[in-house]
Design an enzyme around this catalytic site. Sequence first.
Site, mmCIF file in Angstrom:
data_model
loop_
_atom_site.group_PDB
_atom_site.id
_atom_site.type_symbol
_atom_site.label_atom_id
_atom_site.label_comp_id
_atom_site.label_asym_id
_atom_site.label_seq_id
_atom_site.Cartn_x
_atom_site.Cartn_y
_atom_site.Cartn_z
ATOM 1 N N ARG A 76 -2.275 -6.294 -8.621
ATOM 2 C CA ARG A 76 -1.098 -7.121 -8.358
ATOM 3 C C ARG A 76 -0.990 -8.273 -9.351
ATOM 4 O O ARG A 76 0.084 -8.666 -9.745
ATOM 5 C CB ARG A 76 -1.157 -7.692 -6.936
ATOM 6 C CG ARG A 76 -1.042 -6.646 -5.861
ATOM 7 C CD ARG A 76 -1.462 -7.196 -4.538
ATOM 8 N NE ARG A 76 -2.850 -7.656 -4.603
ATOM 9 C CZ ARG A 76 -3.555 -8.063 -3.576
ATOM 10 N NH1 ARG A 76 -3.007 -8.124 -2.386
ATOM 11 N NH2 ARG A 76 -4.804 -8.442 -3.721
ATOM 12 N N LYS A 88 -15.814 -8.131 5.814
ATOM 13 C CA LYS A 88 -15.135 -9.029 6.751
ATOM 14 C C LYS A 88 -14.974 -8.336 8.107
ATOM 15 O O LYS A 88 -14.899 -7.121 8.173
ATOM 16 C CB LYS A 88 -13.754 -9.420 6.209
ATOM 17 C CG LYS A 88 -13.621 -9.148 4.717
ATOM 18 C CD LYS A 88 -12.334 -8.497 4.283
ATOM 19 C CE LYS A 88 -12.556 -7.589 3.088
ATOM 20 N NZ LYS A 88 -11.407 -7.066 2.439
ATOM 21 N N HIS A 126 0.844 -1.209 0.000
ATOM 22 C CA HIS A 126 0.000 0.000 0.000
ATOM 23 C C HIS A 126 0.874 1.252 0.000
ATOM 24 O O HIS A 126 0.588 2.219 -0.713
ATOM 25 C CB HIS A 126 -0.897 0.040 1.246
ATOM 26 C CG HIS A 126 -1.916 -1.051 1.318
ATOM 27 N ND1 HIS A 126 -2.064 -1.880 2.408
ATOM 28 C CD2 HIS A 126 -2.876 -1.437 0.435
ATOM 29 C CE1 HIS A 126 -3.056 -2.723 2.202
ATOM 30 N NE2 HIS A 126 -3.565 -2.486 1.005
ATOM 31 N N SER A 149 -2.886 -7.809 2.821
ATOM 32 C CA SER A 149 -3.138 -7.648 4.255
ATOM 33 C C SER A 149 -3.511 -8.985 4.885
ATOM 34 O O SER A 149 -3.102 -9.282 6.013
ATOM 35 C CB SER A 149 -4.278 -6.655 4.483
ATOM 36 O OG SER A 149 -3.920 -5.385 4.022
HETATM 37 O O1 PNS Z 1 -9.060 -3.117 0.417
HETATM 38 P P1 PNS Z 1 -10.339 -3.593 -0.198
HETATM 39 O O2 PNS Z 1 -11.096 -4.434 0.794
HETATM 40 O O3 PNS Z 1 -10.123 -4.271 -1.512
HETATM 41 O O4 PNS Z 1 -11.240 -2.274 -0.477
HETATM 42 C C1 PNS Z 1 -12.522 -2.382 -1.026
HETATM 43 C C2 PNS Z 1 -13.251 -1.034 -0.918
HETATM 44 C C3 PNS Z 1 -13.332 -0.595 0.530
HETATM 45 C C4 PNS Z 1 -12.512 0.001 -1.723
HETATM 46 C C5 PNS Z 1 -14.679 -1.223 -1.525
HETATM 47 O O5 PNS Z 1 -15.314 -2.289 -0.899
HETATM 48 C C6 PNS Z 1 -15.535 0.032 -1.391
HETATM 49 O O6 PNS Z 1 -15.392 0.947 -2.152
HETATM 50 N N1 PNS Z 1 -16.444 0.043 -0.369
HETATM 51 C C7 PNS Z 1 -17.305 1.189 -0.114
HETATM 52 C C8 PNS Z 1 -18.753 0.876 -0.530
HETATM 53 C C9 PNS Z 1 -18.929 1.052 -2.026
HETATM 54 O O7 PNS Z 1 -18.797 2.115 -2.577
HETATM 55 N N2 PNS Z 1 -19.248 -0.084 -2.672
HETATM 56 C C10 PNS Z 1 -19.408 -0.135 -4.113
HETATM 57 C C11 PNS Z 1 -18.082 -0.281 -4.816
HETATM 58 S S1 PNS Z 1 -18.290 -0.286 -6.557
#
Ligand code: PNS
Length: 159
Positions: free
Chosen positions: A90, A42, A18, A128
């Site tokens: 990645r 989660k 990150h 992570s």
């Molecule tokens: O590190 P991650 O878990 O891959 O991050 C995912 C994250 C938090 C970026 C994604 O789940 C998100 O944007 N959540 C906020 C809710 C939202 O906007 N959902 C629709 C995404 S298209």
Amino acid sequence: MTPVAVFPGSFDPLTRGHEDLVRRALSFADKVIVAVAVNITKQPLFTLDERVSLIRQAVADPRVEVRSFDGLLADFVRAAGATLIVRGLRAVSDFEYEFQMALMNRTLAPGVETVFVVPAFDLTYLSSSLVREVARFGGDVSRLVHPAVEQALKRKFSK
Ligand code: PNS
């Protein structure tokens, strides 16, 4: 124009991968907002405050802001006045989910572009969840995370 980029994620916890992506984003954005999602599906290991605090310790750069967000990422990005969403790619396995998310975010916030950034090659295997697992069983994560994160993991798993 001074592009502002939002780098969203769970950051449970922040890894060297990150950090590498934040640095790379600063090469094309004037400001990067690391946006820590409140609602992640989660059950997180670290609380929201812990995740935010660890990122602030690891990424101390005046051009980087660390904030939490609840609800839709697209709404947060617009309210922050940002025009870019940065996500790391990645491996090919990341692509399908990222592609879907990028298109959904474009539908919700037209004019906001998702930019995919490839991390340093020696960090591409890092996640992570792997860091949590290695730390849980007492493995050495010192090369994978900032020392503040390493200490926080030790405290979590010594309980
Ligand atoms: O590190 P991650 O878990 O891959 O991050 C995912 C994250 C938090 C970026 C994604 O789940 C998100 O944007 N959540 C906020 C809710 C939202 O906007 N959902 C629709 C995404 S298209």
